[in-house]
Design a protein around this motif. Structure first.
Motif, PDB file in Angstrom:
ATOM      1  N   UNK A   8       0.865  -1.176   0.000  1.00  0.00           N
ATOM      2  CA  UNK A   8       0.000   0.000   0.000  1.00  0.00           C
ATOM      3  C   UNK A   8       0.904   1.230   0.000  1.00  0.00           C
ATOM      4  N   UNK A   9       0.740   2.081  -1.002  1.00  0.00           N
ATOM      5  CA  UNK A   9       1.499   3.318  -1.094  1.00  0.00           C
ATOM      6  C   UNK A   9       0.621   4.462  -0.620  1.00  0.00           C
ATOM      7  N   UNK A  10       1.162   5.282   0.275  1.00  0.00           N
ATOM      8  CA  UNK A  10       0.431   6.445   0.774  1.00  0.00           C
ATOM      9  C   UNK A  10       1.172   7.700   0.336  1.00  0.00           C
ATOM     10  N   UNK A  11       0.446   8.624  -0.241  1.00  0.00           N
ATOM     11  CA  UNK A  11       1.011   9.918  -0.570  1.00  0.00           C
ATOM     12  C   UNK A  11       0.792  10.870   0.582  1.00  0.00           C
ATOM     13  N   UNK A  12       1.868  11.254   1.258  1.00  0.00           N
ATOM     14  CA  UNK A  12       1.790  12.184   2.384  1.00  0.00           C
ATOM     15  C   UNK A  12       2.168  13.576   1.916  1.00  0.00           C
ATOM     16  N   UNK A  13       1.613  14.577   2.587  1.00  0.00           N
ATOM     17  CA  UNK A  13       1.953  15.953   2.222  1.00  0.00           C
ATOM     18  C   UNK A  13       2.116  16.860   3.431  1.00  0.00           C
ATOM     19  N   UNK A  14       2.095  16.299   4.619  1.00  0.00           N
ATOM     20  CA  UNK A  14       2.277  17.108   5.814  1.00  0.00           C
ATOM     21  C   UNK A  14       1.012  17.749   6.344  1.00  0.00           C
ATOM     22  N   UNK A  15      -0.114  17.497   5.713  1.00  0.00           N
ATOM     23  CA  UNK A  15      -1.379  18.081   6.160  1.00  0.00           C
ATOM     24  C   UNK A  15      -2.130  17.102   7.052  1.00  0.00           C
ATOM     25  N   UNK A  16      -3.171  17.600   7.714  1.00  0.00           N
ATOM     26  CA  UNK A  16      -4.035  16.729   8.522  1.00  0.00           C
ATOM     27  C   UNK A  16      -4.708  15.692   7.629  1.00  0.00           C
ATOM     28  N   UNK A  17      -5.069  16.081   6.405  1.00  0.00           N
ATOM     29  CA  UNK A  17      -5.691  15.131   5.474  1.00  0.00           C
ATOM     30  C   UNK A  17      -4.696  14.048   5.061  1.00  0.00           C
ATOM     31  N   UNK A  18      -3.448  14.419   4.869  1.00  0.00           N
ATOM     32  CA  UNK A  18      -2.406  13.439   4.554  1.00  0.00           C
ATOM     33  C   UNK A  18      -2.183  12.479   5.711  1.00  0.00           C
ATOM     34  N   UNK A  19      -2.218  13.001   6.936  1.00  0.00           N
ATOM     35  CA  UNK A  19      -2.080  12.138   8.113  1.00  0.00           C
ATOM     36  C   UNK A  19      -3.259  11.173   8.227  1.00  0.00           C
ATOM     37  N   UNK A  20      -4.448  11.622   7.854  1.00  0.00           N
ATOM     38  CA  UNK A  20      -5.617  10.725   7.859  1.00  0.00           C
ATOM     39  C   UNK A  20      -5.427   9.600   6.842  1.00  0.00           C
ATOM     40  N   UNK A  21      -4.814   9.897   5.713  1.00  0.00           N
ATOM     41  CA  UNK A  21      -4.537   8.862   4.709  1.00  0.00           C
ATOM     42  C   UNK A  21      -3.548   7.841   5.268  1.00  0.00           C
ATOM     43  N   UNK A  22      -2.523   8.308   5.979  1.00  0.00           N
ATOM     44  CA  UNK A  22      -1.573   7.391   6.616  1.00  0.00           C
ATOM     45  C   UNK A  22      -2.297   6.520   7.634  1.00  0.00           C
ATOM     46  N   UNK A  23      -3.121   7.140   8.450  1.00  0.00           N
ATOM     47  CA  UNK A  23      -3.879   6.414   9.479  1.00  0.00           C
ATOM     48  C   UNK A  23      -4.772   5.345   8.840  1.00  0.00           C
ATOM     49  N   UNK A  24      -5.471   5.706   7.758  1.00  0.00           N
ATOM     50  CA  UNK A  24      -6.360   4.762   7.089  1.00  0.00           C
ATOM     51  C   UNK A  24      -5.564   3.584   6.529  1.00  0.00           C
ATOM     52  N   UNK A  25      -4.445   3.877   5.890  1.00  0.00           N
ATOM     53  CA  UNK A  25      -3.626   2.822   5.284  1.00  0.00           C
ATOM     54  C   UNK A  25      -3.049   1.887   6.337  1.00  0.00           C
ATOM     55  N   UNK A  26      -2.594   2.425   7.460  1.00  0.00           N
ATOM     56  CA  UNK A  26      -2.064   1.574   8.527  1.00  0.00           C
ATOM     57  C   UNK A  26      -3.151   0.672   9.103  1.00  0.00           C
TER      58      UNK A  26
END
Length: 158
Positions: free
Chosen positions: A11-29
């Motif tokens: 699973x590849x997550x695109x992070x960008x330093x935003x709260x929305x990016x952190x939510x994507x990391x959280x969802x993927x984990x």
């Protein structure tokens, strides 16, 4: 849970330093923990370059904003601690066009996960939409996570 690393999805997550990016990391984990997958988190920093057709009124110094106060490793460690997750995670940093870099990294991925910003029409015109471009051009399935809807499709949701 998938105990066989040979069958594990990437699973590849695109992070960008935003709260929305952190939510994507959280969802993927959370998704990876449910089925035994591993996660690659990629932060793409845009090259500091002039934005075409912009003025100082729209963009200070006419340049793409680059965030320098965000540590990807610290963000992933914090989110893993919050989730009590032991998912295998690899973080990486690239510099370039976020869409191009994410699409290149997603070539071998089984899933691409992105956060979605809630931008108005003018912001979309000036900055574009990484998520929209990735949905259109990715060679793997794409999940676009919004902070308001993350709980609805979480593998651990009731």
């Amino acid at each position: 849970m998938n105990q066989n690393p040979v069958n594990a999805r990437r699973i590849l997550v695109g992070a960008d330093g935003s709260a929305d990016g952190d939510e994507a990391i959280r969802w993927a984990l959370t998704e990876a923990a449910a089925v035994g997958d591993f996660v690659d988190v990629l932060l793409v920093l845009p090259r500091e370059e002039l934005l075409p057709g912009t003025s100082f009124a729209l963009q200070p110094h006419g340049r793409v904003p680059v965030r320098t106060d965000y540590s990807l490793d610290e963000a992933v460690a914090r989110i893993q601690a919050e989730l009590h997750s032991d998912v295998r995670v690899k973080t990486s940093l690239r510099q370039g066009n976020p869409v191009s870099e994410l699409l290149a990294a997603a070539q071998g991925a089984d899933l691409l996960v992105l956060g979605s910003h809630h931008r108005n029409g003018l912001e979309r015109v000036v900055f574009g939409s990484v998520a929209t471009a990735c949905v259109r051009h990715a060679t793997c399935p794409v999940v676009v996570v919004t902070s308001h809807a993350t709980h609805r499709f979480s593998p651990t949701a009731p």
